[in-house]
Design an enzyme around this catalytic site. Structure first.
Site, PDB file in Angstrom:
ATOM      1  N   TYR A  19      -5.452   0.665   9.610  1.00 22.61           N
ATOM      2  CA  TYR A  19      -5.997  -0.675   9.452  1.00 22.61           C
ATOM      3  C   TYR A  19      -7.052  -0.975  10.515  1.00 22.61           C
ATOM      4  CZ  TYR A  19      -1.641  -0.777   6.839  1.00 22.61           C
ATOM      5  OH  TYR A  19      -0.618  -0.463   5.988  1.00 22.61           O
ATOM      6  N   ARG A  64      -2.631  11.892   3.095  1.00 23.32           N
ATOM      7  CA  ARG A  64      -3.571  12.445   4.079  1.00 23.32           C
ATOM      8  C   ARG A  64      -4.817  13.013   3.409  1.00 23.32           C
ATOM      9  NH1 ARG A  64      -1.119  12.206   8.870  1.00 23.32           N
ATOM     10  NH2 ARG A  64       1.171  12.216   8.933  1.00 23.32           N
ATOM     11  N   LYS A  95      -7.326  10.587   2.339  1.00 24.02           N
ATOM     12  CA  LYS A  95      -8.233   9.430   2.369  1.00 24.02           C
ATOM     13  C   LYS A  95      -8.031   8.459   1.192  1.00 24.02           C
ATOM     14  CE  LYS A  95     -10.777  10.516   6.036  1.00 24.02           C
ATOM     15  NZ  LYS A  95     -10.892   9.643   7.228  1.00 24.02           N
ATOM     16  N   LEU A 108       0.837  -1.197   0.000  1.00 23.13           N
ATOM     17  CA  LEU A 108       0.000   0.000   0.000  1.00 23.13           C
ATOM     18  C   LEU A 108       0.876   1.252   0.000  1.00 23.13           C
ATOM     19  CD1 LEU A 108      -2.835   1.319   0.310  1.00 23.13           C
ATOM     20  CD2 LEU A 108      -2.477   1.197   2.772  1.00 23.13           C
ATOM     21  N   ALA A 109       0.670   2.116  -0.981  1.00 22.98           N
ATOM     22  CA  ALA A 109       1.480   3.330  -1.092  1.00 22.98           C
ATOM     23  C   ALA A 109       0.664   4.437  -1.733  1.00 22.98           C
ATOM     24  CB  ALA A 109       2.743   3.064  -1.906  1.00 22.98           C
ATOM     25  N   VAL A 110       0.902   5.667  -1.289  1.00 22.42           N
ATOM     26  CA  VAL A 110       0.227   6.844  -1.830  1.00 22.42           C
ATOM     27  C   VAL A 110       1.286   7.861  -2.238  1.00 22.42           C
ATOM     28  CG1 VAL A 110      -1.333   8.766  -1.311  1.00 22.42           C
ATOM     29  CG2 VAL A 110      -1.835   6.479  -0.421  1.00 22.42           C
ATOM     30  N   ASP A 162       4.682   1.066  13.839  1.00 20.45           N
ATOM     31  CA  ASP A 162       4.116   2.003  12.869  1.00 20.45           C
ATOM     32  C   ASP A 162       2.665   2.282  13.275  1.00 20.45           C
ATOM     33  OD1 ASP A 162       3.289   3.502  10.726  1.00 20.45           O
ATOM     34  OD2 ASP A 162       4.169   2.192   9.206  1.00 20.45           O
ATOM     35  N   ALA A 199      -5.619   6.132   0.950  1.00 21.72           N
ATOM     36  CA  ALA A 199      -5.351   4.808   1.522  1.00 21.72           C
ATOM     37  C   ALA A 199      -6.638   4.165   2.019  1.00 21.72           C
ATOM     38  CB  ALA A 199      -4.331   4.925   2.654  1.00 21.72           C
TER      39      ALA A 199
END
Length: 271
Positions: free
Chosen positions: A234, A196, A198, A188-190, A227, A200
């Site tokens: 999650y 920040r 939304k 998972l990466a943005v 983390d 993800a």
């Protein structure tokens, strides 16, 4: 930025057998099996043994319809839409850049060179998985802006990515009552510019929609124990911690300790 462990496939071994139909999920008694090297202990990704022969029998019109379906969105929330990655060179390079940007550890000297090497490794792993995985065993999900007219660089239309893989690993299955396989979420990466916002959250929701479409009851992921941002993301999405790495596993080989988190898919999502 909440990060999720990134994994790459390595080599493939071959098995033979016949297919068994079970509900909407196609499983195999004997299949190609790809052994993956990753931060997780996951072992197998099933591949369709007769995929080449079956593809040859599919009329062109049906193939075209299948390709068009890849553009259908799984989720549209918070101004973002999520769909499967289409095997287009430019999109794959965008995905590699986003994941490399998120997971690359900066070095003091020649950082740009090391970043390019890491990005090439990510791209190679993505290409391997797309070429060797059937469409119901692996998916790379990508997020893009729901309004293409907004001010987004034309060469960077993708803003987030996550990998979803069907796995069956005994240490994980012992936590999943009655399950033979599960959907494993990783990578998972943005994009830095769009964090920040939304994205993800939308990607995680799309993973759950995909689990329902593919007929899986459980979604599984791993996160680093310290983390807290990722674990909050999650937890808010409904995942709960069921186990963690043994102390010797992390300290002896110099890795951060990880936690295993699971969620039961909500089959009312499609109602």
């Amino acid at each position: 930025m909440a990060k999720m462990l990134l994994s790459y496939p390595s080599a493939a071994t071959l098995k033979y057998g016949s297919y068994v139909q079970k509900g909407d999920l196609r499983k195999a008694n004997g299949t190609y099996v790809v052994h993956c090297c990753s931060f997780s202990s996951a072992k197998e990704v099933g591949l369709m043994g007769n995929k080449v022969e079956e593809d040859a029998k599919v009329p062109f019109k049906e193939k075209k319809n299948d390709i068009n379906k890849q553009f259908e969105y799984l989720v549209s929330e918070y101004g973002w839409k999520v769909r499967k990655l289409v095997r287009v060179g430019e999109e794959m390079r965008e995905v590699a850049f986003i994941q490399a940007e998120a997971f690359h550890n900066p070095v003091a000297l020649f950082n740009d060179v090391f970043f390019e090497f890491f990005k090439a490794e990510v791209l190679s792993g993505l290409l391997y998985k797309l070429r060797n995985s059937p469409p119901d065993r692996y998916a790379c999900l990508v997020a893009e802006h729901s309004n293409p007219n907004d001010n987004i660089e034309p060469q960077r239309k993708l803003v987030g990515v996550v990998d979803v893989t069907v796995l069956r690993d005994d240490p994980v299955l012992q936590h999943l009552r009655g399950a033979e396989e599960y959907l494993y979420i990783s990578g998972l990466a943005v994009s830095k510019r769009f964090r920040r916002q939304k994205i993800a959250t939308a990607l995680m929701k799309a993973c759950e929609v995909l689990a329902v479409l593919w007929g899986f009851e459980y979604l599984v992921l791993r996160a680093y124990e310290d983390d807290y941002g990722a674990r909050r993301l999650y937890s808010n999405a409904g995942y709960r911690v069921v186990s963690s790495d043994l102390p010797w596993f992390s300290t002896w080989i110099g890795r951060k300790r990880r936690v295993l988190m699971i969620k039961r898919s909500d089959h009312n999502l499609l109602n």
